[in-house]
Write a protein that holds these residues in place. Structure first.
Motif, PDB file in Angstrom:
ATOM      1  N   ASP A   1       0.828  -1.209   0.000  1.00  0.00           N
ATOM      2  CA  ASP A   1       0.000   0.000   0.000  1.00  0.00           C
ATOM      3  C   ASP A   1       0.862   1.258   0.000  1.00  0.00           C
ATOM      4  N   GLY A   2       1.970   1.227   0.718  1.00  0.00           N
ATOM      5  CA  GLY A   2       2.895   2.348   0.715  1.00  0.00           C
ATOM      6  C   GLY A   2       3.570   2.540  -0.629  1.00  0.00           C
ATOM      7  N   LEU A   3       3.836   1.458  -1.298  1.00  0.00           N
ATOM      8  CA  LEU A   3       4.480   1.501  -2.612  1.00  0.00           C
ATOM      9  C   LEU A   3       3.525   2.025  -3.679  1.00  0.00           C
ATOM     10  N   LEU A   4       2.256   1.634  -3.584  1.00  0.00           N
ATOM     11  CA  LEU A   4       1.277   1.969  -4.611  1.00  0.00           C
ATOM     12  C   LEU A   4       0.569   3.301  -4.388  1.00  0.00           C
ATOM     13  N   GLY A   5       0.454   3.729  -3.152  1.00  0.00           N
ATOM     14  CA  GLY A   5      -0.308   4.944  -2.887  1.00  0.00           C
ATOM     15  C   GLY A   5      -1.796   4.645  -2.889  1.00  0.00           C
ATOM     16  N   LYS A   6      -2.601   5.678  -2.977  1.00  0.00           N
ATOM     17  CA  LYS A   6      -4.055   5.527  -2.931  1.00  0.00           C
ATOM     18  C   LYS A   6      -4.671   5.695  -4.305  1.00  0.00           C
ATOM     19  N   GLY A   7      -5.853   5.113  -4.483  1.00  0.00           N
ATOM     20  CA  GLY A   7      -6.592   5.287  -5.730  1.00  0.00           C
ATOM     21  C   GLY A   7      -6.121   4.376  -6.846  1.00  0.00           C
ATOM     22  N   ASP A   8      -6.479   4.761  -8.055  1.00  0.00           N
ATOM     23  CA  ASP A   8      -6.138   4.000  -9.258  1.00  0.00           C
ATOM     24  C   ASP A   8      -4.627   3.910  -9.408  1.00  0.00           C
ATOM     25  N   ALA A   9      -4.157   2.723  -9.756  1.00  0.00           N
ATOM     26  CA  ALA A   9      -2.711   2.531  -9.927  1.00  0.00           C
ATOM     27  C   ALA A   9      -2.153   3.459 -11.001  1.00  0.00           C
TER      28      ALA A   9
END
Length: 130
Positions: free
Chosen positions: A60-68
């Motif tokens: 989750d930290g790597l991807l962030g929030k919302g749409d990839a």
């Protein structure tokens, strides 16, 4: 981070392709508000890198929030070449670099082709990238 539109052609090792594919699936499931399962190969890899952390927290930290903001594709006839292409939402180049650094570090050691894309001229995944 500024979201950009681009396509990146890279040559990850087979195990890196699996991890990137599992990461993309996880990102898609999380964006769809589902409690996403983490693929086995990716979960094991993350647990090895960060043994004291919950793999979901790391991802989750790597991807962030919302749409990839990115999708994966292949290049027919080009072996194990993989294309990371932004979706309409876009993604920061630095975010993809951070993902590759953590999930597919070997891909950073091989040649890559970066192609900026214009929102006014969408290009198909199978376009010419040589």
């Amino acid at each position: 981070m500024r979201r950009r539109q681009f396509r990146l052609l890279l040559e990850p090792a087979p195990e890196e392709v699996v991890r990137l594919t599992q990461l993309h699936r996880y990102a898609s499931d999380v964006a769809g508000q589902e409690r996403a399962p983490i693929g086995g190969v990716l979960a094991e890899y993350i647990a090895g890198l960060f043994p004291q952390k919950d793999p979901r927290q790391v991802l989750d930290g790597l991807l962030g929030k919302g749409d990839a903001g990115w999708s994966l594709g292949t290049v027919p006839g080009q072996g194990r070449s993989l294309i990371i292409q932004t979706t309409e939402a876009g993604v920061a180049v630095s975010a993809i670099a951070r993902i590759l650094e953590q999930i597919a570090p070997g891909a950073l050691l091989r040649p890559m082709v970066y192609e900026p894309l214009s929102l006014h001229n969408p290009i198909d995944h199978r376009g010419s990238l040589h």
